[in-house]
Scaffold this motif. Structure first.
Motif, PDB file in Angstrom:
ATOM      1  N   ARG A 159       3.083   0.815  -5.243  1.00 58.63           N
ATOM      2  CA  ARG A 159       4.255   1.300  -5.975  1.00 58.63           C
ATOM      3  C   ARG A 159       5.479   0.434  -5.699  1.00 58.63           C
ATOM      4  N   GLN A 160       5.529  -0.154  -4.496  1.00 58.93           N
ATOM      5  CA  GLN A 160       6.665  -0.989  -4.107  1.00 58.93           C
ATOM      6  C   GLN A 160       6.473  -2.456  -4.478  1.00 58.93           C
ATOM      7  N   GLY A 161       5.421  -2.758  -5.210  1.00 55.70           N
ATOM      8  CA  GLY A 161       5.213  -4.123  -5.673  1.00 55.70           C
ATOM      9  C   GLY A 161       4.381  -4.989  -4.755  1.00 55.70           C
ATOM     10  N   GLY A 162       3.754  -4.385  -3.749  1.00 53.52           N
ATOM     11  CA  GLY A 162       2.889  -5.139  -2.847  1.00 53.52           C
ATOM     12  C   GLY A 162       1.438  -5.065  -3.278  1.00 53.52           C
ATOM     13  N   HIS A 163       0.598  -5.798  -2.581  1.00 55.09           N
ATOM     14  CA  HIS A 163      -0.846  -5.722  -2.764  1.00 55.09           C
ATOM     15  C   HIS A 163      -1.441  -4.968  -1.578  1.00 55.09           C
ATOM     16  N   ALA A 164      -2.451  -4.167  -1.841  1.00 55.48           N
ATOM     17  CA  ALA A 164      -3.101  -3.396  -0.782  1.00 55.48           C
ATOM     18  C   ALA A 164      -4.592  -3.690  -0.742  1.00 55.48           C
ATOM     19  N   ALA A 165      -5.068  -4.073   0.432  1.00 52.94           N
ATOM     20  CA  ALA A 165      -6.490  -4.264   0.658  1.00 52.94           C
ATOM     21  C   ALA A 165      -7.044  -2.957   1.200  1.00 52.94           C
ATOM     22  N   VAL A 166      -7.937  -2.332   0.454  1.00 57.31           N
ATOM     23  CA  VAL A 166      -8.502  -1.029   0.815  1.00 57.31           C
ATOM     24  C   VAL A 166      -9.788  -1.252   1.589  1.00 57.31           C
ATOM     25  N   LEU A 167      -9.742  -1.024   2.898  1.00 61.77           N
ATOM     26  CA  LEU A 167     -10.926  -1.167   3.740  1.00 61.77           C
ATOM     27  C   LEU A 167     -11.495   0.208   4.023  1.00 61.77           C
ATOM     28  N   ASP A 168     -12.784   0.391   3.761  1.00 60.06           N
ATOM     29  CA  ASP A 168     -13.393   1.703   3.971  1.00 60.06           C
ATOM     30  C   ASP A 168     -14.908   1.560   3.904  1.00 60.06           C
ATOM     31  N   VAL A 169     -15.603   2.576   4.420  1.00 55.70           N
ATOM     32  CA  VAL A 169     -17.069   2.598   4.314  1.00 55.70           C
ATOM     33  C   VAL A 169     -17.515   3.247   3.011  1.00 55.70           C
ATOM     34  N   ASN A 170     -16.629   4.000   2.369  1.00 53.13           N
ATOM     35  CA  ASN A 170     -16.968   4.730   1.153  1.00 53.13           C
ATOM     36  C   ASN A 170     -16.618   3.875  -0.068  1.00 53.13           C
ATOM     37  N   GLU A 171     -17.607   3.204  -0.605  1.00 56.62           N
ATOM     38  CA  GLU A 171     -17.368   2.288  -1.714  1.00 56.62           C
ATOM     39  C   GLU A 171     -16.966   3.025  -2.981  1.00 56.62           C
ATOM     40  N   ALA A 199     -13.439   2.286  -4.734  1.00 59.48           N
ATOM     41  CA  ALA A 199     -13.340   1.769  -6.096  1.00 59.48           C
ATOM     42  C   ALA A 199     -12.420   2.639  -6.941  1.00 59.48           C
ATOM     43  N   ALA A 200     -12.483   3.961  -6.737  1.00 57.01           N
ATOM     44  CA  ALA A 200     -11.633   4.880  -7.496  1.00 57.01           C
ATOM     45  C   ALA A 200     -10.164   4.678  -7.148  1.00 57.01           C
ATOM     46  N   VAL A 201      -9.876   4.463  -5.861  1.00 51.73           N
ATOM     47  CA  VAL A 201      -8.493   4.232  -5.437  1.00 51.73           C
ATOM     48  C   VAL A 201      -7.960   2.945  -6.049  1.00 51.73           C
ATOM     49  N   VAL A 202      -8.756   1.898  -6.007  1.00 49.62           N
ATOM     50  CA  VAL A 202      -8.346   0.612  -6.581  1.00 49.62           C
ATOM     51  C   VAL A 202      -8.076   0.754  -8.073  1.00 49.62           C
ATOM     52  N   GLN A 203      -8.950   1.462  -8.763  1.00 53.04           N
ATOM     53  CA  GLN A 203      -8.820   1.619 -10.208  1.00 53.04           C
ATOM     54  C   GLN A 203      -7.563   2.395 -10.590  1.00 53.04           C
ATOM     55  N   SER A 204      -7.097   3.270  -9.694  1.00 54.44           N
ATOM     56  CA  SER A 204      -5.927   4.089  -9.999  1.00 54.44           C
ATOM     57  C   SER A 204      -4.604   3.365  -9.776  1.00 54.44           C
ATOM     58  N   GLN A 205      -4.666   2.155  -9.230  1.00 56.24           N
ATOM     59  CA  GLN A 205      -3.454   1.370  -8.979  1.00 56.24           C
ATOM     60  C   GLN A 205      -3.198   0.400 -10.135  1.00 56.24           C
ATOM     61  N   PRO A 206      -1.983  -0.157 -10.208  1.00 57.09           N
ATOM     62  CA  PRO A 206      -1.718  -1.166 -11.233  1.00 57.09           C
ATOM     63  C   PRO A 206      -2.737  -2.299 -11.150  1.00 57.09           C
ATOM     64  N   ALA A 207      -3.078  -2.855 -12.300  1.00 57.46           N
ATOM     65  CA  ALA A 207      -4.116  -3.891 -12.363  1.00 57.46           C
ATOM     66  C   ALA A 207      -3.827  -5.028 -11.388  1.00 57.46           C
ATOM     67  N   GLY A 208      -4.810  -5.318 -10.547  1.00 60.40           N
ATOM     68  CA  GLY A 208      -4.698  -6.435  -9.610  1.00 60.40           C
ATOM     69  C   GLY A 208      -3.939  -6.143  -8.339  1.00 60.40           C
ATOM     70  N   ALA A 209      -3.382  -4.923  -8.210  1.00 60.02           N
ATOM     71  CA  ALA A 209      -2.546  -4.614  -7.040  1.00 60.02           C
ATOM     72  C   ALA A 209      -3.351  -4.226  -5.812  1.00 60.02           C
ATOM     73  N   ALA A 210      -4.593  -3.808  -6.005  1.00 59.25           N
ATOM     74  CA  ALA A 210      -5.422  -3.389  -4.875  1.00 59.25           C
ATOM     75  C   ALA A 210      -6.825  -3.947  -5.035  1.00 59.25           C
ATOM     76  N   ARG A 211      -7.477  -4.167  -3.910  1.00 62.28           N
ATOM     77  CA  ARG A 211      -8.859  -4.627  -3.936  1.00 62.28           C
ATOM     78  C   ARG A 211      -9.611  -3.948  -2.801  1.00 62.28           C
TER      79      ARG A 211
END
Length: 264
Positions: A27-39, A43-55
């Motif tokens: 939301r603040q214009g940064g990129h977030a790398a989502v590390l987790d065991v639950n793929e 994937a759902a969290v990444v998809q809910s963010q602005p395009a390209g903002a999370a991976r």
């Protein structure tokens, strides 16, 4: 430090407090790398963010090789997007309550103790050590203080007033709290800050597993507001820690004045 234009690593980022941090960073214009065991959740969290903002990066903090692969992957992503690494938020955590002696006087299982400590403490240290190796080499990007990054660890009020059955959890979170100052001192020469947050009762996957009576009792023991904290309120503090360079080497309780009783 500004969040915009930088990449932040968040373990446990597919749910709860970690997910809230991912959302706030994006939301603040940064990129977030989502590390987790639950793929699936990741994937759902990444998809809910602005395009390209999370991976999403699959990561099991119990396995050093898994942490290494994820951190190296994040570093490559940051180079690709030209949004340098700005910090790490190790939010992966578990709690498995057990009194040190059970009702029959038998000692608790050390495998359970090790599991909690390995995720909450060892997993935190492993992720931080591997991320700060990259942060220490980051460009200063014109920062007048020479700041390169920030570490925001997750402790707990259990570090100070753990309840019955929280020996393993309190030990792990107490260790995280005690690391904030020496870690800040170790990293100061590189322009990297370190702060720990000790949340009280927050809505999360962990509290969702609590018996309703326990959760209600803990909320009632909070001075004000008498409710569980919301994940976005935790993420708000994390954002403020990232942005305020004078926050360093300390532990901040975020608990509404809660002092946990021995038991509910």
């Amino acid at each position: 430090m500004k969040i915009a234009g930088r990449t932040f690593v968040v373990s446990g980022g597919a749910s709860g407090l970690g997910q809230a941090c991912v959302e706030e960073i994006c939301r603040q214009g940064g990129h977030a790398a989502v590390l987790d065991v639950n793929e699936e959740n990741g994937a759902a969290v990444v998809q809910s963010q602005p395009a390209g903002a999370a991976r999403f990066f699959a990561c099991d903090v119990l396995e050093a090789d898994s942490v290494t692969a994820a951190v190296d992957g994040v570093a490559a992503w940051a180079r690709e997007t030209r949004k340098p690494l700005g910090g790490v938020i190790p939010a992966a955590g578990v709690g498995s309550p057990a009194t040190i002696l059970d009702r029959d006087g038998a000692p608790f299982d050390m495998d359970t103790f090790n599991f909690v400590v390995d995720i909450n403490l060892r997993g935190t240290v492993d992720l931080v050590r591997q991320c700060v190796a990259y942060l220490a080499k980051a460009d200063l990007d014109g920062n007048p203080d020479g700041e390169r990054g920030v570490v925001v660890m997750v402790s707990s009020v259990a570090a100070y007033d753990g309840q019955r059955g929280q020996v393993a959890y309190a030990a792990s979170k107490g260790a995280v709290a005690s690391m904030a100052l020496p870690m800040a001192r170790d990293l100061s020469r590189y322009g990297v800050r370190c702060v720990a947050v000790a949340p009280g009762i927050f809505d999360s996957r962990m509290t969702a597993a609590m018996p309703p009576k326990l959760l209600t009792g803990l909320a009632a023991a909070t001075e004000f507001p008498r409710r569980a904290g919301q994940p976005h309120e935790f993420a708000q503090l994390v954002r403020q820690i990232i942005e305020n360079p004078m926050l360093n080497g300390t532990v901040i309780r975020l608990d509404g004045g809660l002092r946990m009783p021995s038991k509910i």
